[in-house]
Design a protein around this motif. Structure first.
Motif, PDB file in Angstrom:
ATOM      1  N   ASP A 115       5.068   8.200   1.179  1.00 16.67           N
ATOM      2  CA  ASP A 115       5.814   7.591   0.075  1.00 16.67           C
ATOM      3  C   ASP A 115       5.645   8.388  -1.214  1.00 16.67           C
ATOM      4  O   ASP A 115       6.582   8.518  -1.996  1.00 16.67           O
ATOM      5  CB  ASP A 115       5.374   6.146  -0.133  1.00 16.67           C
ATOM      6  N   ARG A 120       1.608   4.967   0.811  1.00 17.70           N
ATOM      7  CA  ARG A 120       1.178   5.989   1.770  1.00 17.70           C
ATOM      8  C   ARG A 120       1.480   7.369   1.205  1.00 17.70           C
ATOM      9  O   ARG A 120       2.272   7.533   0.274  1.00 17.70           O
ATOM     10  CB  ARG A 120       1.901   5.790   3.084  1.00 17.70           C
ATOM     11  N   MET A 177       9.640   0.620   1.189  1.00  9.21           N
ATOM     12  CA  MET A 177       8.230   0.222   1.146  1.00  9.21           C
ATOM     13  C   MET A 177       8.070  -1.267   1.441  1.00  9.21           C
ATOM     14  O   MET A 177       7.130  -1.679   2.128  1.00  9.21           O
ATOM     15  CB  MET A 177       7.624   0.592  -0.207  1.00  9.21           C
ATOM     16  N   GLN A 178       9.002  -2.085   0.961  1.00  8.98           N
ATOM     17  CA  GLN A 178       8.972  -3.514   1.282  1.00  8.98           C
ATOM     18  C   GLN A 178       9.148  -3.741   2.774  1.00  8.98           C
ATOM     19  O   GLN A 178       8.483  -4.586   3.366  1.00  8.98           O
ATOM     20  CB  GLN A 178      10.079  -4.255   0.527  1.00  8.98           C
ATOM     21  N   MET A 230       0.839  -1.175   0.000  1.00  9.14           N
ATOM     22  CA  MET A 230       0.000   0.000   0.000  1.00  9.14           C
ATOM     23  C   MET A 230       0.884   1.238   0.000  1.00  9.14           C
ATOM     24  O   MET A 230       1.831   1.343   0.775  1.00  9.14           O
ATOM     25  CB  MET A 230      -0.889  -0.026   1.238  1.00  9.14           C
ATOM     26  N   TYR A 290      11.734   1.803  -2.908  1.00  7.83           N
ATOM     27  CA  TYR A 290      11.077   0.505  -3.054  1.00  7.83           C
ATOM     28  C   TYR A 290      11.449  -0.434  -1.910  1.00  7.83           C
ATOM     29  O   TYR A 290      10.589  -1.104  -1.333  1.00  7.83           O
ATOM     30  CB  TYR A 290      11.449  -0.110  -4.406  1.00  7.83           C
ATOM     31  N   GLU A 294       8.342  -1.658   5.163  1.00  7.77           N
ATOM     32  CA  GLU A 294       7.113  -1.231   5.826  1.00  7.77           C
ATOM     33  C   GLU A 294       6.043  -2.316   5.756  1.00  7.77           C
ATOM     34  O   GLU A 294       5.312  -2.529   6.713  1.00  7.77           O
ATOM     35  CB  GLU A 294       6.591   0.063   5.214  1.00  7.77           C
ATOM     36  N   GLU A 295       5.957  -2.987   4.619  1.00 10.80           N
ATOM     37  CA  GLU A 295       4.977  -4.067   4.488  1.00 10.80           C
ATOM     38  C   GLU A 295       5.344  -5.255   5.368  1.00 10.80           C
ATOM     39  O   GLU A 295       4.477  -5.900   5.938  1.00 10.80           O
ATOM     40  CB  GLU A 295       4.879  -4.519   3.035  1.00 10.80           C
ATOM     41  N   ARG A 296       6.622  -5.534   5.483  1.00 11.61           N
ATOM     42  CA  ARG A 296       7.061  -6.707   6.231  1.00 11.61           C
ATOM     43  C   ARG A 296       7.040  -6.491   7.744  1.00 11.61           C
ATOM     44  O   ARG A 296       6.572  -7.340   8.495  1.00 11.61           O
ATOM     45  CB  ARG A 296       8.472  -7.087   5.797  1.00 11.61           C
ATOM     46  N   TYR A 297       7.548  -5.330   8.198  1.00 10.90           N
ATOM     47  CA  TYR A 297       7.707  -5.085   9.628  1.00 10.90           C
ATOM     48  C   TYR A 297       6.694  -4.098  10.201  1.00 10.90           C
ATOM     49  O   TYR A 297       6.640  -3.905  11.404  1.00 10.90           O
ATOM     50  CB  TYR A 297       9.117  -4.561   9.930  1.00 10.90           C
ATOM     51  N   GLY A 298       5.912  -3.441   9.362  1.00 16.60           N
ATOM     52  CA  GLY A 298       5.008  -2.404   9.837  1.00 16.60           C
ATOM     53  C   GLY A 298       5.724  -1.069   9.869  1.00 16.60           C
ATOM     54  O   GLY A 298       6.952  -1.003   9.894  1.00 16.60           O
ATOM     55  N   GLN A 299       4.939  -0.009   9.882  1.00 16.10           N
ATOM     56  CA  GLN A 299       5.539   1.319   9.859  1.00 16.10           C
ATOM     57  C   GLN A 299       6.274   1.584  11.171  1.00 16.10           C
ATOM     58  O   GLN A 299       5.711   1.477  12.250  1.00 16.10           O
ATOM     59  CB  GLN A 299       4.473   2.383   9.633  1.00 16.10           C
TER      60      GLN A 299
END
Length: 101
Positions: free
Chosen positions: A6, A3, A57-58, A1, A54, A60-65
């Protein structure tokens, strides 16, 4: 996603790639690489900045913001593992007590 932060980071990368690299990685070797690539040609600096975004962003998707820390070379590490803070690296030092003579 994607943000809003981003999207703003991508706009900064379009205008001035080293600024985006500095925002993503801080003062690191990747910032120096991006500056050199931008001096050599504007497009290589863009590609490197977009790659760094990129990878962020990966993470953030894996570990959370906010759940990760930049480890260098486009790699991220979890800030917390099993709800415990990550152990700081020793950089060659040990915590052993010296022997008494």
């Amino acid at each position: 996603m994607v943000r809003a932060s981003d999207v703003i980071l991508i706009l900064v990368a379009i205008l001035f790639p080293p600024a985006a690299a500095a925002i993503v990685t801080g003062c690191s070797c990747d910032l120096l690489i991006n500056i050199l690539l931008t001096i050599l040609g504007y497009i290589p600096g863009h590609i490197h900045a977009f790659w760094l975004i990129y990878k962020k962003m990966q993470a953030e998707e894996r570990y959370g913001q906010g759940g990760f820390v930049y480890a260098g070379n486009g790699q991220y590490q979890a800030l917390y593992q099993n709800n415990a803070p990550a152990q700081a690296p020793y950089y060659g030092a040990t915590e052993e007590k010296p022997e008494k003579y």
